[in-house]
Design a protein around this motif. Structure first.
Motif, PDB file in Angstrom:
ATOM      1  N   GLY A 129      41.094  47.195  43.381  1.00 52.20           N
ATOM      2  CA  GLY A 129      40.536  46.856  42.069  1.00 52.20           C
ATOM      3  C   GLY A 129      40.153  48.126  41.342  1.00 52.20           C
ATOM      4  O   GLY A 129      40.296  49.232  41.885  1.00 52.20           O
ATOM      5  N   GLY A 130      39.665  47.934  40.127  1.00 51.18           N
ATOM      6  CA  GLY A 130      39.270  49.085  39.331  1.00 51.18           C
ATOM      7  C   GLY A 130      38.184  49.896  40.006  1.00 51.18           C
ATOM      8  O   GLY A 130      38.181  51.129  39.942  1.00 51.18           O
ATOM      9  N   THR A 131      37.280  49.204  40.667  1.00 52.29           N
ATOM     10  CA  THR A 131      36.164  49.906  41.300  1.00 52.29           C
ATOM     11  C   THR A 131      36.679  50.872  42.360  1.00 52.29           C
ATOM     12  O   THR A 131      36.258  52.028  42.417  1.00 52.29           O
ATOM     13  CB  THR A 131      35.195  48.878  41.925  1.00 52.29           C
ATOM     14  OG1 THR A 131      34.683  48.082  40.855  1.00 52.29           O
ATOM     15  CG2 THR A 131      34.058  49.552  42.647  1.00 52.29           C
TER      16      THR A 131
ATOM     17  N   ILE B  94      38.567  53.824  40.698  1.00 52.79           N
ATOM     18  CA  ILE B  94      37.676  54.809  40.070  1.00 52.79           C
ATOM     19  C   ILE B  94      36.936  55.596  41.155  1.00 52.79           C
ATOM     20  O   ILE B  94      36.794  56.819  41.080  1.00 52.79           O
ATOM     21  CB  ILE B  94      36.722  54.103  39.084  1.00 52.79           C
ATOM     22  CG1 ILE B  94      37.534  53.672  37.861  1.00 52.79           C
ATOM     23  CG2 ILE B  94      35.555  55.001  38.685  1.00 52.79           C
ATOM     24  CD1 ILE B  94      36.877  52.631  37.001  1.00 52.79           C
TER      25      ILE B  94
ATOM     26  N   HIS C 194      32.905  52.428  32.181  1.00 55.76           N
ATOM     27  CA  HIS C 194      32.499  51.247  32.968  1.00 55.76           C
ATOM     28  C   HIS C 194      31.382  51.553  33.972  1.00 55.76           C
ATOM     29  O   HIS C 194      31.304  52.653  34.532  1.00 55.76           O
ATOM     30  CB  HIS C 194      33.716  50.689  33.710  1.00 55.76           C
ATOM     31  CG  HIS C 194      33.509  49.302  34.201  1.00 55.76           C
ATOM     32  ND1 HIS C 194      32.957  49.024  35.420  1.00 55.76           N
ATOM     33  CD2 HIS C 194      33.741  48.103  33.614  1.00 55.76           C
ATOM     34  CE1 HIS C 194      32.880  47.711  35.582  1.00 55.76           C
ATOM     35  NE2 HIS C 194      33.352  47.129  34.481  1.00 55.76           N
TER      36      HIS C 194
ATOM     37  N   THR D 178      31.044  50.870  36.885  1.00 52.01           N
ATOM     38  CA  THR D 178      31.461  51.218  38.234  1.00 52.01           C
ATOM     39  C   THR D 178      31.554  52.735  38.455  1.00 52.01           C
ATOM     40  O   THR D 178      31.519  53.199  39.586  1.00 52.01           O
ATOM     41  CB  THR D 178      32.774  50.461  38.570  1.00 52.01           C
ATOM     42  OG1 THR D 178      32.858  50.294  39.969  1.00 52.01           O
ATOM     43  CG2 THR D 178      33.989  51.144  38.022  1.00 52.01           C
TER      44      THR D 178
ATOM     45  N   TRP E 118      35.710  48.609  28.241  1.00 54.00           N
ATOM     46  CA  TRP E 118      35.386  47.194  28.381  1.00 54.00           C
ATOM     47  C   TRP E 118      34.356  46.825  27.304  1.00 54.00           C
ATOM     48  O   TRP E 118      33.427  47.582  27.056  1.00 54.00           O
ATOM     49  CB  TRP E 118      34.798  46.935  29.777  1.00 54.00           C
ATOM     50  CG  TRP E 118      34.252  45.562  29.963  1.00 54.00           C
ATOM     51  CD1 TRP E 118      32.931  45.207  30.006  1.00 54.00           C
ATOM     52  CD2 TRP E 118      35.006  44.353  30.138  1.00 54.00           C
ATOM     53  NE1 TRP E 118      32.822  43.863  30.200  1.00 54.00           N
ATOM     54  CE2 TRP E 118      34.077  43.311  30.283  1.00 54.00           C
ATOM     55  CE3 TRP E 118      36.376  44.063  30.182  1.00 54.00           C
ATOM     56  CZ2 TRP E 118      34.472  41.991  30.470  1.00 54.00           C
ATOM     57  CZ3 TRP E 118      36.759  42.748  30.367  1.00 54.00           C
ATOM     58  CH2 TRP E 118      35.819  41.737  30.513  1.00 54.00           C
TER      59      TRP E 118
ATOM     60  N   ASP F  95      40.300  55.902  32.522  1.00 53.42           N
ATOM     61  CA  ASP F  95      40.108  54.562  33.076  1.00 53.42           C
ATOM     62  C   ASP F  95      40.896  53.575  32.218  1.00 53.42           C
ATOM     63  O   ASP F  95      40.448  53.151  31.155  1.00 53.42           O
ATOM     64  CB  ASP F  95      38.624  54.186  33.100  1.00 53.42           C
ATOM     65  CG  ASP F  95      38.447  52.773  33.646  1.00 53.42           C
ATOM     66  OD1 ASP F  95      39.409  52.245  34.249  1.00 53.42           O
ATOM     67  OD2 ASP F  95      37.359  52.191  33.465  1.00 53.42           O
TER      68      ASP F  95
ATOM     69  N   CYS G   5      41.849  50.608  33.399  1.00 49.82           N
ATOM     70  CA  CYS G   5      41.825  49.363  34.182  1.00 49.82           C
ATOM     71  C   CYS G   5      42.198  48.181  33.289  1.00 49.82           C
ATOM     72  O   CYS G   5      42.946  47.288  33.693  1.00 49.82           O
ATOM     73  CB  CYS G   5      40.447  49.159  34.807  1.00 49.82           C
ATOM     74  SG  CYS G   5      40.239  50.211  36.243  1.00 49.82           S
ATOM     75  N   VAL G   6      41.701  48.177  32.054  1.00 47.99           N
ATOM     76  CA  VAL G   6      42.060  47.106  31.116  1.00 47.99           C
ATOM     77  C   VAL G   6      43.427  47.382  30.483  1.00 47.99           C
ATOM     78  O   VAL G   6      44.265  46.503  30.362  1.00 47.99           O
ATOM     79  CB  VAL G   6      40.978  46.949  30.017  1.00 47.99           C
ATOM     80  CG1 VAL G   6      41.464  46.035  28.899  1.00 47.99           C
ATOM     81  CG2 VAL G   6      39.678  46.404  30.619  1.00 47.99           C
TER      82      VAL G   6
ATOM     83  N   ASP H 171      44.559  48.489  36.431  1.00 47.31           N
ATOM     84  CA  ASP H 171      44.440  47.270  37.241  1.00 47.31           C
ATOM     85  C   ASP H 171      45.640  46.344  37.082  1.00 47.31           C
ATOM     86  O   ASP H 171      45.938  45.882  35.971  1.00 47.31           O
ATOM     87  CB  ASP H 171      43.191  46.480  36.822  1.00 47.31           C
ATOM     88  CG  ASP H 171      41.921  47.053  37.406  1.00 47.31           C
ATOM     89  OD1 ASP H 171      42.012  48.027  38.188  1.00 47.31           O
ATOM     90  OD2 ASP H 171      40.837  46.528  37.088  1.00 47.31           O
TER      91      ASP H 171
ATOM     92  N   HIS I 208      45.535  43.429  38.456  1.00 49.04           N
ATOM     93  CA  HIS I 208      44.976  42.075  38.368  1.00 49.04           C
ATOM     94  C   HIS I 208      44.308  41.781  37.020  1.00 49.04           C
ATOM     95  O   HIS I 208      43.683  40.752  36.874  1.00 49.04           O
ATOM     96  CB  HIS I 208      44.052  41.775  39.561  1.00 49.04           C
ATOM     97  CG  HIS I 208      42.808  42.608  39.651  1.00 49.04           C
ATOM     98  ND1 HIS I 208      42.147  42.805  40.846  1.00 49.04           N
ATOM     99  CD2 HIS I 208      42.081  43.282  38.737  1.00 49.04           C
ATOM    100  CE1 HIS I 208      41.081  43.550  40.654  1.00 49.04           C
ATOM    101  NE2 HIS I 208      41.019  43.842  39.387  1.00 49.04           N
ATOM    102  N   LYS I 209      44.489  42.688  36.070  1.00 52.88           N
ATOM    103  CA  LYS I 209      44.057  42.350  34.705  1.00 52.88           C
ATOM    104  C   LYS I 209      45.349  42.032  33.924  1.00 52.88           C
ATOM    105  O   LYS I 209      45.957  41.002  34.158  1.00 52.88           O
ATOM    106  CB  LYS I 209      43.209  43.472  34.103  1.00 52.88           C
ATOM    107  CG  LYS I 209      41.830  43.577  34.802  1.00 52.88           C
ATOM    108  CD  LYS I 209      40.852  44.451  34.085  1.00 52.88           C
ATOM    109  CE  LYS I 209      39.458  44.388  34.679  1.00 52.88           C
ATOM    110  NZ  LYS I 209      39.302  45.148  35.945  1.00 52.88           N
TER     111      LYS I 209
ATOM    112  N   TYR J 161      26.412  40.906  34.111  1.00 48.37           N
ATOM    113  CA  TYR J 161      26.963  40.809  35.468  1.00 48.37           C
ATOM    114  C   TYR J 161      25.903  40.420  36.488  1.00 48.37           C
ATOM    115  O   TYR J 161      26.150  40.448  37.667  1.00 48.37           O
ATOM    116  CB  TYR J 161      27.576  42.136  35.860  1.00 48.37           C
ATOM    117  CG  TYR J 161      28.898  42.426  35.200  1.00 48.37           C
ATOM    118  CD1 TYR J 161      30.081  42.223  35.901  1.00 48.37           C
ATOM    119  CD2 TYR J 161      28.971  42.883  33.901  1.00 48.37           C
ATOM    120  CE1 TYR J 161      31.308  42.499  35.316  1.00 48.37           C
ATOM    121  CE2 TYR J 161      30.192  43.170  33.306  1.00 48.37           C
ATOM    122  CZ  TYR J 161      31.341  42.974  34.016  1.00 48.37           C
ATOM    123  OH  TYR J 161      32.552  43.243  33.443  1.00 48.37           O
TER     124      TYR J 161
HETATM  125  C1  LIG Z   1      37.415  49.329  31.885  1.00 46.37           C
HETATM  126  C2  LIG Z   1      37.117  48.818  33.273  1.00 46.37           C
HETATM  127  N1  LIG Z   1      37.063  49.687  34.303  1.00 46.37           N
HETATM  128  C3  LIG Z   1      36.809  49.279  35.554  1.00 46.37           C
HETATM  129  C4  LIG Z   1      36.575  47.955  35.856  1.00 46.37           C
HETATM  130  C5  LIG Z   1      36.274  47.533  37.266  1.00 46.37           C
HETATM  131  O1  LIG Z   1      37.314  46.796  37.763  1.00 46.37           O
HETATM  132  P1  LIG Z   1      37.181  45.794  39.033  1.00 46.37           P
HETATM  133  O2  LIG Z   1      36.257  44.701  38.615  1.00 46.37           O
HETATM  134  O3  LIG Z   1      38.590  45.373  39.262  1.00 46.37           O
HETATM  135  O4  LIG Z   1      36.630  46.570  40.177  1.00 46.37           O
HETATM  136  C6  LIG Z   1      36.622  47.014  34.824  1.00 46.37           C
HETATM  137  C7  LIG Z   1      36.378  45.595  35.068  1.00 46.37           C
HETATM  138  O5  LIG Z   1      36.308  44.776  34.181  1.00 46.37           O
HETATM  139  C8  LIG Z   1      36.896  47.455  33.498  1.00 46.37           C
HETATM  140  O6  LIG Z   1      36.939  46.591  32.468  1.00 46.37           O
END
Ligand SMILES: Cc1ncc(COP(=O)(O)O)c(C=O)c1O
Length: 419
Positions: A102-104, A107, A138, A140, A186, A211, A213-214, A245, A247-248, A418
């Motif tokens: 995942g994004g977390t 990163i 984000h 994270t 985000w 980043d 991820c989106v 990501d 999964h997005k 969250y």
């Molecule tokens: C811009 C961005 N970075 C990182 C993340 C973290 O991703 P994940 O929830 O898959 O760990 C998100 C999650 O929404 C995000 O929007």
């Protein structure tokens, strides 16, 4: 988290359990895209949803940790999808990608690689190491930095709600190892000025992380649809790593993401592929921080990318852009709202005339789970390929909520965070 629950003494029948499952996983749930418009499901089309489910089940029992041991089988699928990702990000033949959950994790591993790189190549930088990023980066990043003993310096945004490069430059200290930006952030949904931030990073000899991820699997296709997207990928000199990501907007099943590196040399600063052998069971290696991971996430991602290809993603994105544009018009037809234009499918809207916390409260009362941002106070639904009736219902509900807030009937306040 403990709530005093006691471990079951005896087992129960599947029929009994299934009954509970059906009650607990209600068909009416807000997160089912067919029920409510919201942010964060990224279902793709009904066909892609079906494909990822089928493909996932093929490797349901498989441990993705083992993929690299199966060069001709699952490993090939993983290698292919990582190669496709690096290509999509315009990484050329030198770019390398690692599979993430995942994004977390992506990163976290990006921060880790930068830390190791700094230790080796920048002995002049003394700890504690710092990462300078726009305020909107984000959450994270703060989490990863905490685990890694780094500090994130969040810099206030410019008036355009994007990273303020001059302010970021001022925030650089002798302890800074990395600059970062989002593509897009985000909540706000705008792409930071990556070209300028990366130039600053390059000039100062710092690691640059984007980043995405989106945006990783969305912006390339928005660009192909003719949308005006600032450069953010490996075409930008100085960009070292990109988190994207699957999964997005890759429309893959969770948990699936990628971390791409400009080249193998940079990837080598991460732990990807590093062999751990100081234990009793011999050589052990993994892509990121986690060990065992779902094999289904690999087959589902590979399947959806194979099914859509560039052409399919672009077509799907075109439809989503049209939906977004229609929704923006509808939201703004209610005179109290203004939608923030951005570089993705989120539609953050705010009001100068209404108490947005009550608008949010009214939506929550109607079964929505609307993500929002605190500063500025906005709510951001996202365009999804749902039945038109779902979008129309959102607009009708929003109109009802607006009247309720105006008349004083709605007094509940809410903001989906969250927590
Ligand atoms: C811009 C961005 N970075 C990182 C993340 C973290 O991703 P994940 O929830 O898959 O760990 C998100 C999650 O929404 C995000 O929007």
């Amino acid at each position: 988290m403990s709530n005093g629950a006691k471990f079951p003494k005896t087992g129960r029948s599947w029929a009994d359990i299934e009954g509970d499952l059906d009650r607990l996983v209600s068909n009416e749930s807000f997160w089912r895209p067919e029920n409510r418009l919201m942010t964060g499901i990224h279902k793709g089309s009904p066909e892609t949803f079906e494909i990822i489910e089928k493909a996932y089940m093929k490797l349901f029992h498989y441990n993705g940790l083992l993929a690299d041991m199966e060069h001709g089988g699952v490993g090939r699928m993983q290698d292919e999808l990582l190669g496709w990702t690096a290509d999509l990000l315009n990484g050329g033949k030198d770019a390398r990608a690692s599979m993430m959950t995942g994004g977390t994790e992506a990163i976290f591993c990006g921060l880790h690689a930068a830390r190791e790189w700094a230790k080796e190549t920048r002995p002049d930088i003394k700890g504690p190491y710092q990462v300078v990023a726009p305020w909107s980066i984000h959450a994270t990043f703060s989490k990863g930095a905490h685990y890694l003993g780094l500090e994130v310096i969040r810099v206030p945004l410019g008036d355009d709600l994007r990273g303020d490069v001059a302010a970021m430059e001022k925030a650089i200290t002798p302890n800074t190892i990395m600059l970062a930006g989002s593509a897009p952030s985000w909540g706000i949904g705008r792409v930071d000025p990556i070209e300028q931030i990366a130039k600053l990073a390059k000039d100062r000899g710092l690691w640059m992380h984007v980043d995405a991820c989106v945006g990783g699997f969305l912006l390339p296709f928005m660009e192909r649809c003719g949308e005006d997207i600032p450069l953010w990928d490996f075409r930008v000199p100085g960009v070292c790593t990109i988190s994207a990501d699957l999964h997005k907007h890759g429309y893959a099943a969770k948990p699936a993401s990628t971390l791409s590196f400009r080249n193998e040399e940079l990837q080598n600063y991460s732990f990807a592929g590093a062999v751990v052998s100081d234990w009793q069971s011999g050589a052990y290696k993994s892509h990121g921080f986690v060990g065992s991971r779902p094999g289904g996430a690999i087959s589902a991602a590979w399947a959806v990318m194979s099914y859509l290809g560039e052409e399919g993603y672009t077509k799907l994105t075109r439809k989503l852009i049209d939906t977004r544009n229609w929704m923006i018009e509808e939201i703004e037809s209610i005179e109290d709202y203004k939608v923030l234009r951005n570089h993705c499918l989120m539609m953050p809207f705010r009001s100068e005339t209404l108490d947005m916390l009550r608008v949010l409260g009214g939506l929550v009362e109607r079964g929505y789970f609307p993500w929002g941002t605190m500063e500025p106070l906005m709510v951001h639904p996202s365009a999804e390929l749902v039945d038109e009736s779902v979008n129309r219902k959102f607009i009708a509900d929003l109109k009802e909520v607006t009247s309720g807030v105006k008349s004083g009937e709605i007094t509940a306040e809410a903001l989906a965070t969250y927590i």
